[in-house]
Write an enzyme that holds these catalytic residues in place. Structure first.
Site, PDB file in Angstrom:
ATOM      1  N   GLY A 105       0.805  -1.210   0.000  1.00  0.00           N
ATOM      2  CA  GLY A 105       0.000   0.000   0.000  1.00  0.00           C
ATOM      3  C   GLY A 105       0.840   1.262   0.000  1.00  0.00           C
TER       4      GLY A 105
ATOM      5  N   GLN B  15      -4.969  -7.755  -5.132  1.00  0.00           N
ATOM      6  CA  GLN B  15      -5.193  -8.075  -3.720  1.00  0.00           C
ATOM      7  C   GLN B  15      -6.389  -7.288  -3.215  1.00  0.00           C
ATOM      8  OE1 GLN B  15      -4.310  -5.571  -1.158  1.00  0.00           O
ATOM      9  NE2 GLN B  15      -5.304  -6.833   0.386  1.00  0.00           N
TER      10      GLN B  15
ATOM     11  N   TYR C 198      -8.988  -6.186  -0.103  1.00  0.00           N
ATOM     12  CA  TYR C 198      -9.515  -6.046   1.245  1.00  0.00           C
ATOM     13  C   TYR C 198     -11.034  -5.906   1.116  1.00  0.00           C
ATOM     14  CZ  TYR C 198      -4.821  -4.799   2.948  1.00  0.00           C
ATOM     15  OH  TYR C 198      -3.494  -4.797   3.279  1.00  0.00           O
TER      16      TYR C 198
ATOM     17  N   THR D 234      -7.310 -10.987   1.180  1.00  0.00           N
ATOM     18  CA  THR D 234      -6.603 -10.872   2.450  1.00  0.00           C
ATOM     19  C   THR D 234      -7.601 -10.960   3.593  1.00  0.00           C
ATOM     20  OG1 THR D 234      -4.859  -9.540   1.453  1.00  0.00           O
ATOM     21  CG2 THR D 234      -5.096  -9.405   3.840  1.00  0.00           C
TER      22      THR D 234
ATOM     23  N   HIS E  43       0.993 -10.977   7.643  1.00  0.00           N
ATOM     24  CA  HIS E  43       0.916  -9.601   7.143  1.00  0.00           C
ATOM     25  C   HIS E  43       2.228  -8.844   7.382  1.00  0.00           C
ATOM     26  CE1 HIS E  43      -2.473  -7.092   5.517  1.00  0.00           C
ATOM     27  NE2 HIS E  43      -1.561  -6.160   5.633  1.00  0.00           N
TER      28      HIS E  43
ATOM     29  N   ARG F  82       2.545  -6.865  10.593  1.00  0.00           N
ATOM     30  CA  ARG F  82       1.943  -5.545  10.680  1.00  0.00           C
ATOM     31  C   ARG F  82       0.534  -5.564  11.270  1.00  0.00           C
ATOM     32  NH1 ARG F  82       4.743  -2.019   7.287  1.00  0.00           N
ATOM     33  NH2 ARG F  82       2.949  -0.878   6.499  1.00  0.00           N
TER      34      ARG F  82
ATOM     35  N   ARG G 207       8.728  -6.074   1.546  1.00  0.00           N
ATOM     36  CA  ARG G 207       9.723  -5.078   1.960  1.00  0.00           C
ATOM     37  C   ARG G 207      10.940  -5.092   1.031  1.00  0.00           C
ATOM     38  NH1 ARG G 207       7.578  -6.743   6.946  1.00  0.00           N
ATOM     39  NH2 ARG G 207       6.932  -5.025   8.320  1.00  0.00           N
TER      40      ARG G 207
END
Length: 418
Positions: A109, A158, A160, A186, A300, A303, A355
């Site tokens: 995001g 993806q 949500y 997710t 996640h 997170r 990351r």
């Protein structure tokens, strides 16, 4: 004693080959990076603290993330010797289509907040290397723009599930019409995790300027120049937002989502459906009953729930119990090709890098993402050669031993009475 003499010019010449100087500073710094951690160091120098910490950080005390990374360090590889490994194949089929490497780019995001090239850079790099690119609901590039950037490659979307179901499914419909082949649903976000770095930094959309952020930006003028002279930040899924990241997520995430909703989503999507955020064998079995094509073992990236299960530790048992029913993928804590090889050896079909991708992006835009993929791909191939295997199919549990650092404690008070 050896006899001494003055060196002759023709003896010195082969020892004094100077590297040709280059004024391509970005290429120079990326060429020096030999690991994802090298890219991380470059990214940290070039990115304001609030944006870097959004990538780097996790929930609360960040224990989940630390444990996930430690789990990959706590392995022993068991190589075979005297194998012909002149040629190795690092690709195979994932969800019914080929990939050149056993990893793809995870959905992230606010990506253009990290570096303005954002998802377009990731999509271009993924296309160049033959791996999937995943666009997040919270991405900062439109669905159709990502497809245009990666027209012939594999694009995953993806999702949500929002409280506004119609708005959620409108996104799903757009992704399907754009030709995205896989939907990542997710399921570990009933509410936003407590990401304390973001709260301390006042991380918001758009960025809040304080004396601290201005002072932090002074040695990073290139980031602000890019941010202020390119298209304003926008999102794949909403027009605008004014507030903190946590407030945005809490307005979107729906704590009422259940297995019936997952079945409904499965029926709406024409392609492959993968459930992201599985953290227990029991849930892995329940998801199998829904009839999805795969799951992603993930907390996640640490997170959401701090002290969550370690996905890499869950992998062998879940593959053993449900691996015949669908593909098992893995993310969280992966920072090298060796990590990926270990995951494949223990049964994962695929892995996702979040990351690591953003470190490459912050270090050098699209070129930085390409460099990240090159580094990790080379590590995958080298580790396979050193293990004595020619193809991913040859990797197995015999190649990896998971060393024990954390193990459940058995309470004597709970033991059965003899």
């Amino acid at each position: 004693m050896p006899q001494r003499r003055l060196p002759k010019v023709h003896d010195l010449a082969p020892l004094m080959q100077f590297k040709k100087p280059s004024l391509d500073f970005k290429a120079n710094r990326l060429a020096k990076a030999q690991t994802v951690y090298d890219l991380r160091r470059i990214a940290r120098r070039r990115t304001p603290k609030a944006a870097f910490d959004y990538t780097e950080g996790a929930a609360e005390a960040e224990i989940s993330l630390g444990r996930a990374r430690q789990a990959f360090e706590d392995i022993q590889f068991n190589p075979s010797i005297l194998r012909n490994v002149a040629e190795v194949s690092t690709g195979w089929d994932v969800l019914g289509a080929p990939v050149a490497l056993p990893f793809g780019i995870a959905p992230t995001g606010f990506t253009r907040m990290m570096q303005t090239e954002g998802e377009i850079a990731g999509a271009h790099a993924a296309a160049a290397h033959g791996i999937p690119f995943s666009l997040s609901t919270m991405g900062t590039t439109g669905i159709e723009d990502v497809k245009a950037a990666n027209p012939d490659g594999r694009n995953w979307f993806q999702l949500y599930m929002w409280k506004d179901r119609d708005r959620s499914m409108a996104l799903v419909d757009r992704a399907a019409k754009a030709g995205f082949d896989t939907l990542l649903v997710t399921v570990d976000v009933p509410v936003a995790g407590a990401r304390l770095r973001d709260k301390r930094n006042g991380f918001s959309i758009p960025p809040q300027l304080t004396l601290a952020t201005v002072a932090n930006a002074i040695p990073r003028p290139w980031w602000w120049y890019d941010f202020l002279t390119t298209e304003p930040l926008s999102f794949a899924s909403l027009d605008r937002w004014s507030g903190t990241v946590g407030e945005l997520l809490d307005t979107m995430f729906d704590p009422t989502v259940d297995f019936d909703d997952l079945r409904w989503i499965r029926d709406q999507w024409p392609g492959k459906v993968v459930v992201k955020g599985i953290q227990s064998l029991d849930d892995a079995k329940k998801v199998a009953e829904v009839g999805v094509d795969g799951i992603i073992l993930s907390n996640h990236g640490g997170r959401q729930l701090d002290r969550a299960p370690i996905p890499f530790h869950l992998l062998p048992e879940i593959v053993r119990e449900v691996g015949s029913e669908y593909e098992v993928h893995l993310d969280t804590g992966i920072m090298s090709g060796a990590d990926i090889v270990a995951a494949i050896a223990l049964g994962a079909r695929f892995t996702l890098l979040g990351r690591a991708y953003l470190y490459g992006l912050m270090a050098g835009g699209e070129d930085g993402v390409n460099r990240m993929i090159e580094i990790v791909g080379e590590q995958v191939a080298r580790t396979m050669r050193l293990l004595g295997v020619n193809a991913l199919e040859e990797l197995g549990p015999q190649h990896v031993t998971q060393l024990v650092r954390l193990a459940p404690r058995i309470h004597t008070s709970l033991s059965p009475t003899p």
